[in-house]
Design a protein around this motif. Structure first.
Motif, mmCIF file in Angstrom:
data_model
loop_
_atom_site.group_PDB
_atom_site.id
_atom_site.type_symbol
_atom_site.label_atom_id
_atom_site.label_comp_id
_atom_site.label_asym_id
_atom_site.label_seq_id
_atom_site.Cartn_x
_atom_site.Cartn_y
_atom_site.Cartn_z
ATOM 1 N N GLU A 196 60.280 80.191 24.318
ATOM 2 C CA GLU A 196 60.700 80.468 25.971
ATOM 3 C C GLU A 196 61.935 79.431 26.337
ATOM 4 N N THR B 71 65.542 85.602 22.871
ATOM 5 C CA THR B 71 64.855 87.091 22.483
ATOM 6 C C THR B 71 64.995 86.922 20.743
ATOM 7 N N ASP C 134 62.415 84.561 19.353
ATOM 8 C CA ASP C 134 61.163 85.114 19.549
ATOM 9 C C ASP C 134 60.875 86.369 18.506
ATOM 10 N N ASN D 31 59.994 91.794 21.761
ATOM 11 C CA ASN D 31 60.583 90.655 22.513
ATOM 12 C C ASN D 31 61.890 90.721 22.985
ATOM 13 N N LYS E 85 62.901 91.304 27.041
ATOM 14 C CA LYS E 85 63.065 90.035 28.002
ATOM 15 C C LYS E 85 64.566 90.078 28.353
ATOM 16 N N TRP F 71 64.996 91.828 32.068
ATOM 17 C CA TRP F 71 65.063 90.939 33.309
ATOM 18 C C TRP F 71 65.628 89.581 33.345
ATOM 19 N N MET F 72 66.131 89.128 32.115
ATOM 20 C CA MET F 72 66.970 88.058 32.074
ATOM 21 C C MET F 72 68.666 88.386 32.306
ATOM 22 N N PHE G 50 63.017 86.443 37.392
ATOM 23 C CA PHE G 50 62.477 86.207 35.717
ATOM 24 C C PHE G 50 61.208 85.504 35.593
ATOM 25 N N ASN H 209 58.231 86.704 33.114
ATOM 26 C CA ASN H 209 58.364 85.935 31.858
ATOM 27 C C ASN H 209 56.942 85.556 31.638
ATOM 28 N N PHE I 246 54.685 88.260 30.339
ATOM 29 C CA PHE I 246 55.041 88.539 28.845
ATOM 30 C C PHE I 246 54.524 87.309 27.885
ATOM 31 N N ASN I 247 54.743 86.222 28.459
ATOM 32 C CA ASN I 247 53.926 85.281 27.457
ATOM 33 C C ASN I 247 52.311 85.438 27.347
#
Length: 327
Positions: free
Chosen positions: A3, A90, A93, A143, A146, A149-150, A157, A161, A164-165
């Motif tokens: 992240e 991303t 990840d 992944n 992300k 929304w990033m 965000f 985030n 999601f984590n």
């Protein structure tokens, strides 16, 4: 499983240590896993369905060394962090998830091979292996959600985030539990087989007892290594989603460093525990020693021959000089 974080305002020796550690890990990962891929590709005796999982894991670990670790080094050293480097998280990840799922797929293959040896060829055919590997490469694509929304200014965000984590941590914990369960089953099967042999034959050979003990120790070692490398990072993911974890940058580097050890240890551990790879390495090592011995003998014989030739020429010259002196 990474992240975006702020940089650490550490001292110069900390920066040098971090760059040396991550840089050496990236280099070792590339060397070891490339060697495994080359070995499995060049040796025909290793061309089988099961070793496809080793190749898949090695490729995933090479991507970790070339994508994830350099990204972490840049993110730690560059200030301010550019937007494009933040978005690359991303891909990082994806690569880390790919490596983790490759370990799970290899564990599944070992589970089927050891607990169901008679039906292994039926259960793990070419079609089944292709489906498993397809899922391994497709599932980490979650992944890339992300990026939605990033790169969307209308969407906040941080809340997404964190959620999601938490989801990734739950998935990581479930998959880790599956891996541990598989190795526990393998260990229990080896223990039961050892007890059965002892009951049938009181004077069981020492090689049989060592074989079962080694199977138990190998399962224990793989499980401990797996948990030590991946679980700390999983706990960090869930900690980042909470409100009280705002100054855990040092823990981020520590857990990432532990996780970077996994691609280093994977080719070593799984190659040692794979009998075909181990025997192939022993054969290649013996061939290298034999070739070196033959070269030394050839060099020694040629050196001795040249010495005898020089001595013969020297004696001939001495006789000729003596004759000239007498004349």
């Amino acid at each position: 499983m990474n992240e975006t974080l702020g940089n650490i305002n550490g001292t110069s020796w900390q920066t040098v240590f971090i760059f040396c550690w991550f840089g050496s890990m990236s280099l070792i990962i590339a060397i070891l896993n490339t060697a495994i891929c080359t070995l499995l590709w060049t040796q025909k005796r290793l061309h089988n369905i099961s070793n496809l999982f080793f190749v898949n894991l090695a490729v995933a670990d090479i991507l970790v060394g070339f994508v994830a670790i350099p990204w972490k080094m840049l993110y730690f050293g560059v200030s301010p962090v550019p937007q494009w480097l933040t978005a690359v998280v991303t891909a990082v990840d994806y690569v880390l998830s790919l490596s983790f799922l490759s370990i799970c797929a290899l564990t599944y293959d070992r589970y089927q091979a050891i607990l169901h040896p008679l039906t292994y060829c039926i259960k793990m055919g070419v079609t089944k292996v292709c489906k498993v590997l397809f899922l391994v490469w497709i599932l980490p694509g979650m992944n890339f959600l992300k990026l939605i929304w990033m790169l969307s200014p209308e969407i906040s965000f941080q809340p997404l985030n964190g959620t999601f984590n938490a989801f990734l941590f739950s998935f990581l914990l479930t998959a880790t539990g599956g891996v541990v369960f598989a190795y526990v089953r393998i260990s229990c099967a080896a223990t039961m087989q050892e007890n059965r042999v002892r009951k049938l034959n009181v004077h069981a050979s020492r090689n049989q007892r060592l074989k079962f003990s080694k199977a138990i120790r190998s399962c224990l070692g793989v499980t401990i290594c797996f948990a030590c490398c991946w679980l700390p990072r999983g706990t960090y993911l869930i900690a980042r989603s909470s409100q009280f974890s705002t100054s855990y940058e040092e823990y981020d580097l520590i857990t990432f460093g532990l996780m970077s050890l996994s691609p280093v240890l994977n080719p070593i551990i799984y190659s040692i525990f794979n009998r075909d790879i181990r025997r192939t390495l022993e054969v290649l090592w013996n061939r290298c020693q034999e070739k070196s011995r033959l070269q030394n003998q050839k060099f020694g014989s040629s050196h001795a021959s040249s010495s005898r030739t020089v001595n013969t020429i020297t004696r001939s010259e001495h006789i000729e000089l003596s004759r000239n002196a007498n004349l």
